[in-house]
Design an enzyme around this catalytic site. Structure first.
Site: not given
Ligand code: F6P
Length: 376
Positions: A118, A140, A142, A177, A186, A237, A287, A289
């Site tokens: 975006d 993305t 997301d 556990r 995001r 998150e 990261h 992911q």
């Molecule tokens: O938009 C992709 C993303 O990985 C989100 O899921 C996450 O909140 C953000 O970017 C993390 O950003 P940065 O790489 O700046 O830590």
């Protein structure tokens, strides 16, 4: 508008699997089909402002289909309308959009393909308003861009997160556990929802459905009492308690999207252990992911998006983002997409499926009638 002979390409925002597959598809299509040249700007919009680019010829893009990340580099801070410049030892922010447009013209390019989320679409839209022809490609992990059914990168991130949840299952089971897994995403819950469902999570917490600690602990204790002595809690998150706030990890002032979320997993892990007395561990996937090779689905989607973007660019179109509706690649005005977020509708069929399978979303338990009627 005259047919372009050169296409500029850049990748903006956070990286994700499939960026190279798009770069390759744009370049190969432009070269093979439209006999055009392609130049790739380095490090997102910074490369365009600073006139740093490389030619993307056939050899350069051969062999990058399966590579994670982006061979062009990217930035989630770069913005031609707000570019940091050193003045007398101080950093000031300047509008460099005219320079960016001039630089694109300098290489003979009459259109810029912007691959991003975006933030990138917002900048592309502003550049289009200033008369620079742009074509967007939705990226993305997301999956939160409106105007398309799916963004590339999402499927790969879901696979990584689901694999992690699979692995946490066995250790959760052995130690009886609670395992809390925090995903990215995001302000949208797509990644947590899809990976939680694919990984057989017991509780999925997403921003679109505010949670209650009571409801989560009730589910965990109920499972424990019925002999299932472990639970997997997948938390996005951006998830937040009913009436509570998002957990913010960091504020990055010079980023177009300054808020970095993170930390809700650790918070919840502590609360669940205190409240239930069951040993709890937290894994933040972070990261991971965003890394690694794209899945076959993303390779194909990225290739289709790249071919579609090259076609739009070759036809002299501007202000459009390629999109996917059903199984068809089409396009939508970037203006309709820029600056908004596509969230999980809380009553969507996939949420209903998850509820029907007994998953808890951290809200009050739904009755059979509510699930059937989709009234939640
Ligand atoms: O938009 C992709 C993303 O990985 C989100 O899921 C996450 O909140 C953000 O970017 C993390 O950003 P940065 O790489 O700046 O830590």
């Amino acid at each position: 508008m005259a047919k372009p002979k050169v296409i500029g390409v850049l990748t903006g925002g956070g990286d994700c699997p499939g960026l190279n597959a798009v770069i390759r598809a744009v370049s190969k299509t432009a070269i093979n089909v439209y006999k055009m040249k392609v130049v790739g700007y380095l490090d997102g919009f910074d490369g365009l402002i600073e006139n740093r680019w490389i030619p993307l010829d056939y050899d350069t893009v051969s062999g990058i289909l399966t590579q994670g990340g982006t061979v062009l580099g990217t930035s989630n801070k770069a913005n031609p309308f707000n570019h940091p410049v050193k003045r007398g030892g101080k950093t000031v922010y300047k509008d460099m959009s005219d320079r960016a447009i001039q630089n694109l013209r300098k290489v003979g390019a009459s259109v810029l393909v912007c691959i991003g989320g975006d933030g990138t679409m917002r900048i592309a839209d502003e550049l289009a308003d200033k008369g620079m022809p742009v074509v967007g490609v939705p990226k993305t992990i997301d999956n939160d861009l409106p105007g398309t059914d799916v963004t590339f990168g999402f499927d790969s991130a879901v696979c990584t997160a689901a694999e992690a949840i699979d692995k946490l299952h066995s250790t959760a089971q052995s130690h009886h556990r609670v395992m809390v897994v925090e995903t990215m995403g995001r302000y949208a819950g797509w990644l947590a929802l899809y990976s939680g469902l694919a990984g057989g999570g017991d509780v999925i917490l997403i921003p679109e459905i505010p949670y209650s600690l009571d409801a989560i602990c009730k589910t965990v204790l109920k499972r424990s009492r019925s002999g299932r002595r472990f639970s997997i809690v997948v938390v996005a998150e951006g998830a937040k308690p009913a009436g509570g706030d998002l957990t913010v990890k960091q504020v990055i002032d010079d980023s177009p999207d300054p808020i970095r979320l993170g930390g809700v997993g650790n918070l919840l892990g502590q609360q669940i252990e205190e409240r239930t007395g069951i040993e709890t561990r937290v894994t933040v996937l972070g990261h991971l992911q965003r890394g690694g090779t794209p899945t076959p689905y993303d390779r194909i989607l990225a290739s289709r998006y790249g071919e579609g973007a090259a076609r739009l660019a070759a036809e002299g179109m501007s202000g459009l983002m390629v999109n996917m509706r059903g199984n068809d690649i089409g396009s939508i005005p970037i203006k309709e997409v820029a600056g908004s977020c596509r969230n999980v509708p809380p009553n969507s069929p996939i949420v209903r499926t998850a509820r029907a399978l007994g998953l808890c979303f951290g809200d009050e338990v739904k009755t059979k009638n509510q699930i059937l009627a989709g009234t939640f």
